[in-house]
Scaffold this motif. Structure first.
Motif, PDB file in Angstrom:
ATOM      1  N   THR A  76      29.283  56.430  13.023  1.00  0.00           N
ATOM      2  CA  THR A  76      28.103  57.019  12.870  1.00  0.00           C
ATOM      3  C   THR A  76      28.147  58.378  12.113  1.00  0.00           C
ATOM      4  N   ASP A  77      26.790  58.768  11.733  1.00  0.00           N
ATOM      5  CA  ASP A  77      26.854  60.048  11.036  1.00  0.00           C
ATOM      6  C   ASP A  77      25.517  60.679  11.744  1.00  0.00           C
ATOM      7  N   GLU A  78      25.332  61.728  10.933  1.00  0.00           N
ATOM      8  CA  GLU A  78      24.237  62.743  11.513  1.00  0.00           C
ATOM      9  C   GLU A  78      22.825  62.185  11.530  1.00  0.00           C
ATOM     10  N   ASN A  79      22.593  60.899  10.669  1.00  0.00           N
ATOM     11  CA  ASN A  79      21.235  60.191  10.662  1.00  0.00           C
ATOM     12  C   ASN A  79      21.207  58.800  11.539  1.00  0.00           C
ATOM     13  N   THR A  80      22.359  58.685  12.224  1.00  0.00           N
ATOM     14  CA  THR A  80      22.257  57.282  13.102  1.00  0.00           C
ATOM     15  C   THR A  80      21.440  57.608  14.468  1.00  0.00           C
ATOM     16  N   ASN A  81      20.436  56.728  14.562  1.00  0.00           N
ATOM     17  CA  ASN A  81      19.748  56.704  15.739  1.00  0.00           C
ATOM     18  C   ASN A  81      20.400  56.143  16.839  1.00  0.00           C
ATOM     19  N   ASN A 128      19.239  65.975  20.968  1.00  0.00           N
ATOM     20  CA  ASN A 128      17.750  65.608  20.589  1.00  0.00           C
ATOM     21  C   ASN A 128      17.533  64.369  21.471  1.00  0.00           C
ATOM     22  N   GLN A 155      20.578  61.388  19.070  1.00  0.00           N
ATOM     23  CA  GLN A 155      21.759  61.417  18.269  1.00  0.00           C
ATOM     24  C   GLN A 155      22.857  61.908  18.827  1.00  0.00           C
ATOM     25  N   SER A 200      26.013  64.326  19.429  1.00  0.00           N
ATOM     26  CA  SER A 200      26.581  65.616  19.064  1.00  0.00           C
ATOM     27  C   SER A 200      27.752  65.469  18.016  1.00  0.00           C
ATOM     28  N   LYS A 201      27.567  66.544  17.308  1.00  0.00           N
ATOM     29  CA  LYS A 201      28.826  66.667  16.172  1.00  0.00           C
ATOM     30  C   LYS A 201      29.948  67.218  16.657  1.00  0.00           C
ATOM     31  N   SER A 202      29.826  67.728  18.017  1.00  0.00           N
ATOM     32  CA  SER A 202      31.286  68.463  18.532  1.00  0.00           C
ATOM     33  C   SER A 202      32.159  67.636  19.408  1.00  0.00           C
TER      34      SER A 202
END
Length: 343
Positions: free
Chosen positions: A103-108, A132, A148, A150-152
């Motif tokens: 996934t990436d930051e735009n993936t719902n 979110n 979404q 988390s990036k962490s």
């Protein structure tokens, strides 16, 4: 309309589900899947199921790339992920961590489930894996959340997700490894403990552990009776992977395979043993065990034994008596009964 209510709420919101590379996780194949394909024919749809029966149900749908494995891996980047809320909260975070690479930051990320599944606690359960996270719809006793990842989230390694414990019964000790959501993940369950403490004589030959879970019963017998050839069956990919790990921890080998009840059983056995499952997700379902008891006779050598432990209120004894042979109650204790019958 779908008879599966979580798919009904997805169908109701299908207009927000457009994607190029969607991934559906543990969704059952029904009219919603075909409805989605018809509305978005450009979508390269991937369906990942840890339940072997649900995975097989997608076999006839050539528009779906299907996966059955404990560890989903892909080179794709998915722009939409829909997850059916699982019975185990730990399994949900396992799944979210596992798909982070795809996934990436735009993936719902859409999580959908019945109210009685515990989905109302989603924000609390996923506070370290989702951001979110908001309720988008509530209908038909279900809730649909959109979020979404988390990036962490740390890079996923399967070995990091096993829980380990030891079992020591009558001088026989085994080590157990279990992934999230697997039966008896955190310790030995009461029914299996009663069975192992009161295990009847196990004859040499081929043994099948039906609904093996983390491989506790088969590994105990393998340590206690090294002359027995171990075969382990389960419908759940995480259980099968856990059984493989448990066997390895105990320096044992065995044939571990997926089957929906007896769908993929090919051989005959001298002993069949089970603490049979009666849950599918959040629902109670005795059908797989009943099919097993009704059909197992054709997979038994002459004089083979069938040994099961089950909640005493379950009506398995008359099925065994009718379809396999004379059935004896070896023990009733703490709400569980051990049955043994011979072909």
């Amino acid at each position: 309309m779908s008879s599966i209510i979580v798919n009904q709420i997805l169908s109701r919101n299908i207009n927000i589900l457009e994607a190029q590379t969607p991934l559906f996780i543990n969704l059952k194949n029904d009219v919603f899947i075909q409805e989605y394909i018809n509305l978005y024919p450009q979508a390269e749809l991937s369906c990942y199921n840890i339940n072997f029966e649900e995975y097989c149900d997608y076999q006839s749908n050539k528009k779906v790339q299907r996966f059955f494995t404990a560890h989903y891996q892909t080179e794709k980047k998915h722009d939409l992920v829909i997850i059916a809320f699982p019975k185990s909260k730990a399994e949900l975070n396992f799944t979210l961590s596992m798909i982070a690479h795809a996934t990436d930051e735009n993936t719902n990320i859409i999580v959908v489930g019945e109210n009685k599944s515990g989905i109302k606690t989603l924000n609390k359960v996923t506070e370290k894996t989702l951001i979110n996270c908001s309720k988008y719809d509530s209908a038909r006793h279900c809730i649909l959340f959109v979020a979404q990842l988390s990036k962490s989230i740390a890079p996923f390694t399967l070995d990091d997700w096993y829980d380990y414990y030891s079992v020591d019964i009558a001088g026989t000790q085994i080590k157990v490894a279990a992934l999230p959501g697997v039966f008896s993940q955190n310790g030995l369950d009461k029914g299996t403990k009663i069975l192992l403490e009161n295990l009847p004589n196990i004859k040499p030959g081929d043994m099948l552990d039906f609904g093996c879970g983390a491989g506790v019963i088969a590994s105990f017998i393998g340590k206690k009776h090294p002359e027995v050839k171990l075969n382990l069956l389960d419908v759940n990919a995480l259980a099968l992977e856990s059984s493989i790990k448990t066997l390895a921890l105990n320096n044992l080998t065995g044939n571990v395979f997926a089957s929906n009840s007896l769908s993929d059983v090919k051989n005959k056995y001298d002993v069949v043993i089970s603490n049979p499952p009666f849950h599918q997700g959040i629902t109670t379902d005795y059908s797989a065990t009943e099919r097993f008891l009704e059909g197992i006779k054709g997979y038994l050598h002459n004089n083979a034994d069938v040994i099961i432990v089950a909640n005493s209120f379950l009506k398995y004894e008359p099925i065994m008596q009718k379809t396999i042979g004379r059935t004896n109650r070896l023990l009733s204790q703490q709400g569980f009964t051990i049955y043994q019958c011979k072909k």
